[in-house]
Design a protein around this motif. Sequence first.
Motif, PDB file in Angstrom:
ATOM      1  N   GLU A  40      24.673  69.253  -2.534  1.00 40.05           N
ATOM      2  CA  GLU A  40      24.426  68.998  -3.963  1.00 40.05           C
ATOM      3  C   GLU A  40      23.924  70.265  -4.656  1.00 40.05           C
ATOM      4  OE1 GLU A  40      25.049  66.356  -5.799  1.00 40.05           O
ATOM      5  OE2 GLU A  40      25.688  65.057  -4.171  1.00 40.05           O
ATOM      6  N   LEU A  41      23.059  70.987  -3.982  1.00 43.30           N
ATOM      7  CA  LEU A  41      22.443  72.174  -4.575  1.00 43.30           C
ATOM      8  C   LEU A  41      23.440  73.321  -4.737  1.00 43.30           C
ATOM      9  CD1 LEU A  41      19.795  73.259  -5.638  1.00 43.30           C
ATOM     10  CD2 LEU A  41      19.199  73.925  -3.307  1.00 43.30           C
ATOM     11  N   VAL A  42      24.244  73.589  -3.732  1.00 45.41           N
ATOM     12  CA  VAL A  42      25.165  74.732  -3.820  1.00 45.41           C
ATOM     13  C   VAL A  42      26.319  74.482  -4.772  1.00 45.41           C
ATOM     14  CG1 VAL A  42      24.557  75.627  -1.537  1.00 45.41           C
ATOM     15  CG2 VAL A  42      26.554  74.148  -1.784  1.00 45.41           C
ATOM     16  N   THR A  43      26.572  73.227  -5.127  1.00 43.06           N
ATOM     17  CA  THR A  43      27.657  72.937  -6.066  1.00 43.06           C
ATOM     18  C   THR A  43      27.166  72.670  -7.489  1.00 43.06           C
ATOM     19  OG1 THR A  43      27.645  70.599  -5.433  1.00 43.06           O
ATOM     20  CG2 THR A  43      29.192  72.048  -4.265  1.00 43.06           C
ATOM     21  N   ALA A  44      25.864  72.727  -7.700  1.00 42.69           N
ATOM     22  CA  ALA A  44      25.306  72.500  -9.042  1.00 42.69           C
ATOM     23  C   ALA A  44      25.722  73.631  -9.981  1.00 42.69           C
ATOM     24  CB  ALA A  44      23.785  72.409  -8.975  1.00 42.69           C
ATOM     25  N   LYS A  45      26.027  73.294 -11.229  1.00 42.73           N
ATOM     26  CA  LYS A  45      26.383  74.326 -12.210  1.00 42.73           C
ATOM     27  C   LYS A  45      25.232  75.293 -12.420  1.00 42.73           C
ATOM     28  CE  LYS A  45      29.533  71.333 -14.695  1.00 42.73           C
ATOM     29  NZ  LYS A  45      29.758  70.552 -15.895  1.00 42.73           N
ATOM     30  N   ASP A  46      24.024  74.757 -12.455  1.00 44.45           N
ATOM     31  CA  ASP A  46      22.816  75.556 -12.656  1.00 44.45           C
ATOM     32  C   ASP A  46      21.871  75.249 -11.498  1.00 44.45           C
ATOM     33  OD1 ASP A  46      20.475  76.795 -13.452  1.00 44.45           O
ATOM     34  OD2 ASP A  46      20.180  75.557 -15.226  1.00 44.45           O
ATOM     35  N   PRO A  47      21.696  76.167 -10.539  1.00 47.66           N
ATOM     36  CA  PRO A  47      20.848  75.874  -9.387  1.00 47.66           C
ATOM     37  C   PRO A  47      19.379  75.673  -9.729  1.00 47.66           C
ATOM     38  CG  PRO A  47      21.918  78.019  -9.160  1.00 47.66           C
ATOM     39  CD  PRO A  47      22.330  77.456 -10.457  1.00 47.66           C
ATOM     40  N   TYR A  48      18.969  76.079 -10.945  1.00 47.45           N
ATOM     41  CA  TYR A  48      17.608  75.787 -11.374  1.00 47.45           C
ATOM     42  C   TYR A  48      17.484  74.318 -11.779  1.00 47.45           C
ATOM     43  CZ  TYR A  48      16.648  80.805 -11.727  1.00 47.45           C
ATOM     44  OH  TYR A  48      16.469  82.127 -11.472  1.00 47.45           O
ATOM     45  N   ILE A  49      18.602  73.688 -12.079  1.00 49.84           N
ATOM     46  CA  ILE A  49      18.676  72.302 -12.541  1.00 49.84           C
ATOM     47  C   ILE A  49      17.641  72.086 -13.642  1.00 49.84           C
ATOM     48  CG2 ILE A  49      18.750  69.880 -11.850  1.00 49.84           C
ATOM     49  CD1 ILE A  49      19.726  70.730  -9.145  1.00 49.84           C
ATOM     50  N   ARG A  50      17.883  72.757 -14.771  1.00 49.72           N
ATOM     51  CA  ARG A  50      16.957  72.746 -15.903  1.00 49.72           C
ATOM     52  C   ARG A  50      17.428  71.793 -16.991  1.00 49.72           C
ATOM     53  NH1 ARG A  50      17.281  79.144 -16.436  1.00 49.72           N
ATOM     54  NH2 ARG A  50      19.422  78.544 -16.148  1.00 49.72           N
ATOM     55  N   GLY A  51      16.501  71.437 -17.852  1.00 51.48           N
ATOM     56  CA  GLY A  51      16.816  70.661 -19.039  1.00 51.48           C
ATOM     57  C   GLY A  51      16.547  69.185 -18.867  1.00 51.48           C
ATOM     58  N   ILE A  52      16.672  68.487 -19.974  1.00 50.13           N
ATOM     59  CA  ILE A  52      16.460  67.041 -19.976  1.00 50.13           C
ATOM     60  C   ILE A  52      17.624  66.378 -19.256  1.00 50.13           C
ATOM     61  CG2 ILE A  52      16.238  64.998 -21.450  1.00 50.13           C
ATOM     62  CD1 ILE A  52      15.064  66.904 -23.588  1.00 50.13           C
ATOM     63  N   GLU A  53      17.297  65.520 -18.320  1.00 51.17           N
ATOM     64  CA  GLU A  53      18.296  64.787 -17.541  1.00 51.17           C
ATOM     65  C   GLU A  53      19.240  65.713 -16.779  1.00 51.17           C
ATOM     66  OE1 GLU A  53      18.425  61.386 -17.180  1.00 51.17           O
ATOM     67  OE2 GLU A  53      16.565  61.374 -18.305  1.00 51.17           O
ATOM     68  N   ALA A  54      18.823  66.940 -16.510  1.00 50.54           N
ATOM     69  CA  ALA A  54      19.686  67.892 -15.808  1.00 50.54           C
ATOM     70  C   ALA A  54      19.963  67.442 -14.376  1.00 50.54           C
ATOM     71  CB  ALA A  54      19.063  69.274 -15.808  1.00 50.54           C
ATOM     72  N   ASP A  55      19.004  66.741 -13.775  1.00 53.49           N
ATOM     73  CA  ASP A  55      19.240  66.298 -12.404  1.00 53.49           C
ATOM     74  C   ASP A  55      19.854  64.898 -12.349  1.00 53.49           C
ATOM     75  OD1 ASP A  55      16.972  64.927 -13.144  1.00 53.49           O
ATOM     76  OD2 ASP A  55      15.749  65.592 -11.473  1.00 53.49           O
ATOM     77  N   ALA A  56      20.373  64.424 -13.487  1.00 55.10           N
ATOM     78  CA  ALA A  56      21.022  63.115 -13.529  1.00 55.10           C
ATOM     79  C   ALA A  56      22.273  63.085 -12.656  1.00 55.10           C
ATOM     80  CB  ALA A  56      21.371  62.733 -14.961  1.00 55.10           C
ATOM     81  N   GLU A  57      22.858  64.260 -12.406  1.00 59.33           N
ATOM     82  CA  GLU A  57      24.043  64.329 -11.558  1.00 59.33           C
ATOM     83  C   GLU A  57      23.704  64.188 -10.077  1.00 59.33           C
ATOM     84  OE1 GLU A  57      26.315  67.818 -12.411  1.00 59.33           O
ATOM     85  OE2 GLU A  57      26.403  67.397 -14.548  1.00 59.33           O
ATOM     86  N   LEU A  58      22.435  64.361  -9.740  1.00 54.12           N
ATOM     87  CA  LEU A  58      22.017  64.231  -8.344  1.00 54.12           C
ATOM     88  C   LEU A  58      21.955  62.757  -7.949  1.00 54.12           C
ATOM     89  CD1 LEU A  58      19.087  66.814  -8.199  1.00 54.12           C
ATOM     90  CD2 LEU A  58      21.410  67.102  -7.318  1.00 54.12           C
ATOM     91  N   PRO A  59      22.124  62.457  -6.668  1.00 50.95           N
ATOM     92  CA  PRO A  59      21.947  61.078  -6.209  1.00 50.95           C
ATOM     93  C   PRO A  59      20.532  60.601  -6.524  1.00 50.95           C
ATOM     94  CG  PRO A  59      22.935  62.424  -4.480  1.00 50.95           C
ATOM     95  CD  PRO A  59      22.533  63.357  -5.586  1.00 50.95           C
ATOM     96  N   PRO A  60      20.332  59.298  -6.644  1.00 48.19           N
ATOM     97  CA  PRO A  60      19.006  58.783  -7.004  1.00 48.19           C
ATOM     98  C   PRO A  60      17.922  59.087  -5.966  1.00 48.19           C
ATOM     99  CG  PRO A  60      20.531  56.990  -6.536  1.00 48.19           C
ATOM    100  CD  PRO A  60      21.320  58.244  -6.518  1.00 48.19           C
ATOM    101  N   THR A  61      18.304  59.490  -4.767  1.00 46.70           N
ATOM    102  CA  THR A  61      17.324  59.815  -3.725  1.00 46.70           C
ATOM    103  C   THR A  61      16.867  61.270  -3.778  1.00 46.70           C
ATOM    104  OG1 THR A  61      19.079  60.341  -2.160  1.00 46.70           O
ATOM    105  CG2 THR A  61      18.246  58.061  -2.172  1.00 46.70           C
ATOM    106  N   MET A  62      17.384  62.037  -4.782  1.00 46.80           N
ATOM    107  CA  MET A  62      17.042  63.453  -4.896  1.00 46.80           C
ATOM    108  C   MET A  62      16.532  63.765  -6.295  1.00 46.80           C
ATOM    109  SD  MET A  62      20.222  65.322  -3.074  1.00 46.80           S
ATOM    110  CE  MET A  62      20.974  64.592  -1.649  1.00 46.80           C
ATOM    111  N   ARG A  63      15.658  64.777  -6.350  1.00 46.28           N
ATOM    112  CA  ARG A  63      15.126  65.236  -7.632  1.00 46.28           C
ATOM    113  C   ARG A  63      14.723  66.697  -7.482  1.00 46.28           C
ATOM    114  NH1 ARG A  63      13.072  63.452 -12.396  1.00 46.28           N
ATOM    115  NH2 ARG A  63      11.245  64.532 -13.173  1.00 46.28           N
TER     116      ARG A  63
END
Length: 108
Positions: A40-63
Amino acid sequence: MSDGGFMGPPWQMDWALKAQAARDALPEHVRKIVDAARAELVTAKDPYIRGIEADAELPPTMRVEPARSTSPKGPRVLYFDTYRGWLRYIFMHRADDPQIVVEEIFWQ
């Protein structure tokens, strides 16, 4: 290479020796969870996963959140397995070879 000459996902990932040893010592089923979190991390557009709801693309077991709120571009913490584990990483944003470096990992 992506537009503008900068590389994009999938990002390269490296592990600090201590973090790699800690990962290798985990039970096999946990290593599979860590590998899914890594994917999940290596395929994220932004590895900082910034912004409101930015980690919404992650599975619910990750944050993901900053390790320190005063350093938004500093180390990040990726929680996985519904907060039973976490890994701390930094993103080395270089034009030629940007990469994620895992500094520490923990699972209970």
